[in-house]
Structure formats: C-alpha cells, structure tokens
Design a protein around this motif. Structure first.
Motif, mmCIF file in Angstrom:
data_model
loop_
_atom_site.group_PDB
_atom_site.id
_atom_site.type_symbol
_atom_site.label_atom_id
_atom_site.label_comp_id
_atom_site.label_asym_id
_atom_site.label_seq_id
_atom_site.Cartn_x
_atom_site.Cartn_y
_atom_site.Cartn_z
ATOM 1 N N THR A 235 -11.915 -20.888 29.908
ATOM 2 C CA THR A 235 -12.569 -21.490 28.749
ATOM 3 C C THR A 235 -11.622 -21.484 27.550
ATOM 4 N N ASP B 125 -20.650 -20.681 28.889
ATOM 5 C CA ASP B 125 -19.387 -21.329 28.515
ATOM 6 C C ASP B 125 -19.628 -22.660 27.812
ATOM 7 N N GLU C 259 -14.701 -26.868 34.471
ATOM 8 C CA GLU C 259 -14.392 -25.445 34.602
ATOM 9 C C GLU C 259 -15.251 -24.818 35.672
HETATM 10 MG MG LIG Z 1 -15.188 -19.442 31.204
#
Ligand SMILES: [Mg+2]
Ligand SMILES: Nc1nc2c(ncn2[C@@H]2O[C@H](COP(=O)(O)OP(=O)(O)OP(=O)(O)O)[C@@H](O)[C@H]2O)c(=O)[nH]1
Lengths: 216, 201
Positions: B17, B46, B101
């Motif tokens: 992140t 996130d 991600e």
């Molecule tokens: Mg993360």
C-alpha cells in the motif's frame, strides 16, 4: 457423454465463478454459535430445502429458460424479491464475477443479461441459469450443478473456517447426495415465482460484516 | 483501448500500500489516469487508507474482500477482481492503469495472467536477507521484484548490496528495484519501468 462431461466441468469447484469468497451466511452462523460441527449438515440441508429449493432453484430456472426481454424482466423480478440489501449486494457481486468469467471465456450471453448487469441487477442465480443454458446443459443438469455447488460451497467455507475437516466434509456431502439429487430433480413449472429464504441464514446475512472472515 | 492491469503482491506488511501511495503522486504528475483495487481479507482497510490519502477520488479506489485466502482471488478464481476492473473501465473510459493490491500473502503467491498484464512482488529488507534465497514463485516469476524499506537495513543487520545481488541472481537477470516507499525513494524508477513495460507511453 458430452453433456455429462460439460456438467462436471461447470460443477467443478475449480470453475472460476467468484463464489469462492462467499460463505452464504455460514460464517456469521458459526460465529454466533447457531451452527457447530454437529449441526452443520443439518444447516446445509436446511439451506438447500429453504433458500435453494424455495428461491435459487426458481430464480435459476427462470434465467435458464428466458431470453431477450423476458430474461431482462426476470433479472428485475428477482431483484425485487430480495429485500435484504446485504443479500442483494452479495448476489449482484457474485453475479458480476460470473459475467466477468463469461466475458473472459468468450461465452456470449444474451444482450438482455448484459444490460441487466450494467443496470446493477446481475443477480448470480439468474445469470448462472442463463450461463448453464448457453453452455449446453439441460435444465435438470443445471439444477443439479447449482444445488451441489451450494452444498459444497457451504461445506468448503466450513473447512476454511476450521469448523469441519476436509475428509469429514466429503462424508457429510456424500450422505446428503440423495437429498440434493431429489431437490434438484424438482423441475419448476415455467414462470413460478420464488418464495422466501431460510430464516436462519437470512438473519446471518443481515448482520454487520465487522470482523467476519467472508463477505457474508 | 483498455487500461493496463498491474498486480502488486507480496508478504504481509512489506509496503504494497505504501508503494501505491508513493506511486499515485508520480503517476498523477505524469498524466497517467489511474484507479486502484485493493484486496483485504475481511475489511476495506487498505482501500479506506488510500481514500483518506486523497490522491485519487474515493470512487477510483475499489475494495474486493478476499475471504479466507488472498491468493485465491488473484489466481484460482480471479473473477471478483476481474469484475471490479471491468466495472472501473466502464465507469472511467479513459483509464490508463488499474493497480491491484493483493492481500498480504506468502512467497508462493502469483497473479493469474487472466487478471493482470504485469505484476510486481514487494518484499522488504526487514523480512530478512535470506528471503530472495528462498526463491518462492513470487520472487522468481514476478515481472518486477521490488525490495522495499532499504532504510531499515542497518537496523536489522542486513547487508543490502548482498541481498540485492542474490535477488538478481535468483531472478536470472529479471528486473529488481530498491525503494524506500516511506520517503518516495526509488518510486520514480518503478513508475518509469511500468511506463516502459506496460503503459507504452
Ligand atoms: Mg496493504
Ligand atoms: N521504514 C520503512 N517503513 C516502511 C516503508 N514502506 C512502508 N513502511 C511501513 O511498513 C508498514 C506496512 O506498510 P504497508 O504499506 O501497510 O504494507 P502492505 O504490504 O500494504 O501491508 P498488507 O496490505 O497488510 O499486507 C507501515 O507501517 C509502513 O509505514 C519504508 O520504505 N521504510
């Protein structure tokens, strides 16, 4: 043999349909102690007899049979019959994953189904029925694929949650097989509207998602 | 033209992140129209962090909850992420880049080629200098290996030049870049690499 092989492929847990991440309410039920290792098979059977037989079977059959505008209407009808917003959202999210799989597999879906997805009405069971029809299954096979997928989905969620072992799960699934087959053999009359859900998982699905392992 | 889909995987807490946060400024400066999909196990942590960061309009950050198994939704059944990416492309027709991600995972995680055009694997110095030697598929097969938190090397007793050389060796010459995402160091090189390899602009 070909329809059988195709049905087995589409029923395989490795088939990418997006439902892997869903526990269909089982996670909350386990967390609340409403289900445990011993009552798990009964819970799954109740889901099959309630939610699946009373709702999914009919939603799927409609999606299987309808085409064009009637298919679009069926997506909208099923949407209206899902008053619980979390359940509605999960059903649409799972449906969108199956639409994405169809696009990637270059399986052409009815434009009315694609329009329903764009409108945020792409419910999983309806598009699943349509998808299985387009894939060449007959309705009986499509219903068997769907019922088995639901039972296996619940059990495999239970395995990942540590509530049952992978071997015991297969034993329980085998024991339920005759019931699954009987429920799936009940072909609905065209146009039959779904009734309701099984009350236990409805409550589970209404709970907030905080701290939950799965989407539901 | 569809947006390039770039996966970012790696162990828990390696700085995935943080890398995205650092890249977003650089990407915006370079006029690359970007959106992000995050995968967390059971929360939207996130995604919320990226939205709070304010570098992208909140709706350009979408969260997919991965359930019990982060690599399943990027590999075995990537359809939830594919659906989210398709939806982003439909909502933002000019999009150049979608960053995905993964939830923090182990060294064996890989992205499905059905889901991404390119993927990078982020490890960090504090995980130990033996990590590259352990050669998981993430280390070996990723299109780009990023070694983050280089600033921590002296604090955790890691000989960074040796770690970098070993990483390059196990990857047989495939690219490895070093970053300090916290301070934005090395991030311009990551973006330049992406532009060259996948964005073609
Ligand atoms: Mg993360
Ligand atoms: N010292 C240092 N810390 C860093 C650096 N990059 C990230 N961190 C810190 O490392 C921690 C984890 O960073 P994240 O970006 O959340 O890592 P992640 O890989 O996204 O973590 P998960 O998504 O939970 O797997 C945070 O406390 C960051 O501030 C860096 O370059 N140097």
């Amino acid at each position: 043999m070909m329809p059988l092989v195709r049905a087995m492929q589409l029923a395989d847990s490795g088939f990418p349909s997006g439902v892997f991440a869903f526990s269909w309410g089982l996670e909350s039920a386990l967390a609340d102690g409403r289900v445990d290792r011993h009552s798990l098979p009964g819970w799954v059977l109740a889901e099959l007899q309630g939610r699946w037989h009373g709702f999914d079977r009919l939603a799927l059959a409609g999606g299987f049979r309808a085409t064009g505008a009637a298919l679009g209407d069926w997506f909208a009808t099923i949407d209206r019959l899902m008053p619980v917003e979390r359940l509605r959202g999960a059903s649409v999210q799972a449906g969108e994953a199956l639409f994405a799989a169809a696009r990637a597999l270059r399986i052409g879906l009815d434009p009315a189904a694609v329009a329903a997805e764009r409108a945020g009405l792409g419910h999983f069971t309806v598009v699943h029925g349509h998808f299985l029809a387009v894939s060449g299954l007959d309705l009986a096979a499509a219903l068997a694929v769907s019922a088995l997928a639901m039972a296996r989905g619940c059990f495999s969620a239970a395995v990942r949650l540590g509530a049952i072992g992978a071997i015991a799960m297969q034993r329980e699934l085998a024991a339920l097989a005759p019931r699954i087959a009987a429920l799936a053999a009940d072909l609905p009359a065209p146009g039959t509207l779904p009734a309701g859900f099984s009350p236990l998982s409805d409550i589970a699905l209404m709970r907030p998602r905080d701290g939950r392992l799965f989407i539901n | 033209m569809t947006a390039a889909r770039v996966g970012i995987g790696g162990p828990v807490g390696s700085g995935k992140t943080a890398l995205i946060e650092a890249m977003l400024g650089e990407l915006a400066r370079q006029g690359i129209d970007t959106a992000v999909i995050t995968n967390d196990l059971v929360t939207d942590e996130d995604a919320e962090r990226l939205r709070r960061g304010g570098q992208l309009p909140p709706d350009r950050v979408r969260a997919v909850q991965a359930g019990a198994c982060p690599h399943t939704v990027i590999r075995e059944d990537p359809t939830l992420n594919m659906a989210a990416a398709d939806r982003l492309e439909a909502d933002y027709p000019g999009l150049d880049l979608i960053l995905l991600e993964s939830g923090g995972d182990n060294l064996a995680s890989t992205f499905s080629p059905d889901l991404v055009d390119f993927w990078m694997f982020v490890i960090d110095v504090a995980g130990g200098d033996d990590i590259p030697r352990k050669k998981g598929p993430g280390i070996v097969q990723s299109n780009l290996l990023v070694i983050n938190k280089v600033d921590l090397a002296p604090h955790v007793g890691v000989d960074f030049p040796k770690m970098l050389a070993e990483a390059q060796a196990v990857r047989g010459g495939a690219p490895v870049l070093a970053t300090v995402c916290r301070r934005g160091e090395g991030v311009a090189e990551v973006v330049a690499h992406l532009r060259h390899e996948v964005l073609f602009k």
